[in-house]
Design an enzyme around this catalytic site. Structure first.
Site, short mmCIF file in Angstrom:
data_model
loop_
_atom_site.label_atom_id
_atom_site.label_comp_id
_atom_site.label_asym_id
_atom_site.label_seq_id
_atom_site.Cartn_x
_atom_site.Cartn_y
_atom_site.Cartn_z
N LYS A 223 0.84 -1.20 0.00
CA LYS A 223 0.00 0.00 0.00
C LYS A 223 0.87 1.25 0.00
O LYS A 223 0.67 2.16 -0.78
CB LYS A 223 -0.93 -0.02 1.22
N GLU A 229 10.44 -4.72 4.58
CA GLU A 229 10.52 -6.11 4.12
C GLU A 229 10.26 -6.20 2.62
O GLU A 229 11.00 -6.85 1.87
CB GLU A 229 9.48 -6.98 4.86
N GLY A 280 -4.82 -1.65 4.97
CA GLY A 280 -4.01 -2.77 4.48
C GLY A 280 -4.68 -4.13 4.70
O GLY A 280 -4.74 -4.96 3.79
N ARG A 281 -5.21 -4.34 5.90
CA ARG A 281 -5.81 -5.66 6.20
C ARG A 281 -7.19 -5.81 5.60
O ARG A 281 -7.83 -6.85 5.78
CB ARG A 281 -5.82 -5.88 7.71
N GLU A 366 -4.83 -6.67 14.69
CA GLU A 366 -4.32 -5.36 14.28
C GLU A 366 -5.44 -4.33 14.35
O GLU A 366 -5.20 -3.15 14.58
CB GLU A 366 -3.71 -5.43 12.87
N HIS A 397 -5.06 -33.42 17.01
CA HIS A 397 -3.93 -34.26 17.44
C HIS A 397 -2.78 -33.40 17.95
O HIS A 397 -1.64 -33.86 18.01
CB HIS A 397 -3.48 -35.14 16.28
N LYS A 506 9.42 -0.83 14.22
CA LYS A 506 10.03 -0.46 12.93
C LYS A 506 11.15 0.55 13.16
O LYS A 506 12.23 0.46 12.57
CB LYS A 506 8.98 0.17 12.00
#
Ligand code: F6P
Length: 537
Positions: A223, A229, A280-281, A366, A397, A506
């Site tokens: 965005k 990253e 963003g999400r 978030e 399990h 950050k």
């Protein structure tokens, strides 16, 4: 005292849940009966409990009846929602008001799935004062969507492109990654999809080993086009591409971003934009969804949007008592703030939904992992639960032991799909038998005086059932989750659409990176200094 978040229309006066009279009544109800509520007894005394606490919403059937909830409590929760101004807050979102107050932005991911042909007439049903503004955005949405889907179809038709590598993180990764996996049955044969998010070079290096420059399309999804990253991975991918003889950046790189200028400066000319009013999400309905559009085609992507739009309309118009996102969001508040449950386990009984828990983690945590209300006042109660989970039957399990016999109660949200898309005999019946049995076992328990074999039971669960896992039903399921997060966030009085909590790490990472290079530990805390020295040694 309200949260004093004002809006253009002045209609979004919000009260925090703890400032409503219903909140006090709910506390009374909890101490009278709610705290000791036993779902087994409720089924014994309420013959129509399943009917009362289940409902069909668009493409999603939901059974809430195995929860610690009775009609009286649900009615009080609805009162609390009304008193807090949930409906006005929801309408403000659908009117394009700047409800993301700390960033002064509208919240309009719903507009990304709003159908074009309805634009003029359907918008009249919205807040008329917002029509002209939203109509312009809607027109931009469809222009971009058209361009993106044309591009997606061109990539699909291009036999020379066999691999699509999406480079992005958080909302620019989790949504498309989850959806491409979920809709595997609809993915065009002959195209492979890879998702690289981590700054850890092992991830990109492993992906680059599997692809060739001449047959790979890199999608740089960010965005902001500043996320470290993604920028690091994009630069390395581009360097690898040119070092291996690649020259045609325009054909092999595309950027999905609101920051087209930065993408151009990076050397990418093929770009698909979106807008600051898409969080963003909440962005996989925008250009960020391009991997899904390439995977499932324009038809699949439009169906995905249409399913979400149906859920938007349900959320926007259904009476609160039959409004599934509202019911789920209120249940979340009931569990978090009255029962004190701190987590929710997501159990998708469909291996294609394996990334759903990770996707929902970002969406919920978030959005609602906040300690102050929208006006910045400290909150006196808990907010976002921890979300976690794995697909069933694998989880059975691993950690289901704790769900059945642990000392903490963890509400479980099962997601199952009625119809399989494979023809292997027996499997699907076994899968469905297991999901039903787990929900049953959690609720019923099993008395055993011996201790080790005692199952306390009365462990709550919600059951979401899709007829089939398709682009349409997936779109509806995800929009349902977005809106339930809106509901609990609204009740908690928080701004669910910012994420200031990710900033500090950050900033510190930049400082520590410089120190890792220089070895300077001056002023650092003892632990960081010690670890840093060991890493350099
Ligand atoms: O760091 C958190 C975050 O800002 C998320 O909200 C977002 O989805 C992610 O980073 C990626 O951001 P971008 O799409 O701008 O690269």
């Amino acid at each position: 005292m309200g949260i004093s978040q004002t809006s253009e229309s002045g209609k979004t006066a919000r009260l925090r849940c703890d400032q409503t009279t219903a909140w006090t009544k709910l506390h009374e109800a909890f101490s009278n009966a709610g705290g000791s509520f036993d779902v087994r007894e409720a089924f014994a005394t309420e013959p129509r409990r399943f009917e009362a606490f289940s409902q069909q919403a668009p493409h999603v059937f939901a059974d809430l009846s195995k929860n610690r909830l009775d009609a009286n409590t649900e009615a009080l929760l609805m009162d609390m929602a009304r008193q807090s101004g949930l409906e006005a807050h929801r309408n403000a979102m659908f009117a394009g008001e700047a409800i993301n107050n700390t960033e002064n932005r509208a919240v309009m991911h719903w507009l990304l799935r709003f159908p074009e042909q309805n634009s003029a007439s359907a918008l009249v049903k919205y807040d008329s004062s917002a029509i002209s503004k939203v109509a312009k955005e809607l027109s931009d949405v469809h222009t971009t969507l058209g361009a993106m889907l044309t591009y997606a179809e061109a990539v699909r038709a291009d036999a020379g492109i066999t691999d699509v590598v999406n480079i992005g993180i958080g909302g620019s990764d989790l949504g498309p990654q989850m959806a491409v996996a979920a809709l595997d049955e609809f993915v065009l044969p002959g195209k492979r999809f890879h998702f690289v998010s981590n700054v850890d070079g092992h991830e990109l290096a492993a992906t680059l080993k599997k692809v060739r420059p001449e047959s790979t399309l890199f999608l740089i999804a960010s965005k902001t086009f500043t996320t470290i990253e993604t920028m690091t991975n994009a630069a390395s991918a581009k360097a690898w591409f040119t070092a291996h003889g690649g020259t045609d950046i325009a054909r092999h790189f595309a950027a999905l971003t609101t920051n087209v200028a930065a993408a151009n400066a990076f050397g990418i000319t093929t770009t698909f934009g979106f807008w600051d009013w898409v969080g963003g999400r909440y962005s996989m309905w925008s250009a960020i969804g391009l991997p899904l559009a390439i995977a499932t085609g324009a038809k699949g992507f439009r169906e995905f949007l249409a399913g979400a739009h149906e859920m938007d309309e349900h959320f926007r118009t259904a009476p609160l008592a039959q409004n599934l996102p509202v019911r789920l969001g209120l249940l979340d508040v009931w569990y978090r703030n009255f029962h004190g449950f701190t987590s929710r386990s997501i159990a998708p009984y469909h291996s294609a939904l394996r990334r759903l828990p990770a996707y929902l983690q970002q969406l919920e945590m978030e959005s609602n992992g906040k300690q102050v209300d929208a006006a910045g006042h400290a909150l006196p109660y808990g907010t976002s639960p921890v979300l976690w989970g794995e697909p069933g039957t694998n989880g059975q399990h691993a950690y289901f032991q704790m769900l059945h016999q642990g000392t903490d109660v963890v509400p479980v949200e099962f997601v199952a799909v009625k119809k399989p898309r494979h023809s292997l005999p027996g499997h699907h019946t076994l899968l469905l038998a297991n999901v039903l049995a787990q929900a049953q076992a959690l609720m019923l328990g099993k008395a055993d005086t011996g201790g080790h074999k005692n199952f306390p039971g009365n462990r709550p669960s919600t059951f979401l059932l899709l007829d089939d896992l398709t682009p349409t039903s997936l779109g509806a399921l995800i929009a349902l989750q977005e809106h339930r997060v809106f509901v609990s966030g609204s009740l908690w009085g928080i701004n669910s659409f910012d994420q200031w909590g990710v900033e500090l790490g950050k900033v510190l990472a930049k400082d520590v990176e410089a120190r890792l290079n220089s070895g300077n530990t001056d002023g650092l805390d003892g632990s960081t200094a010690g670890l840093l020295a060991r890493m350099r040694g």
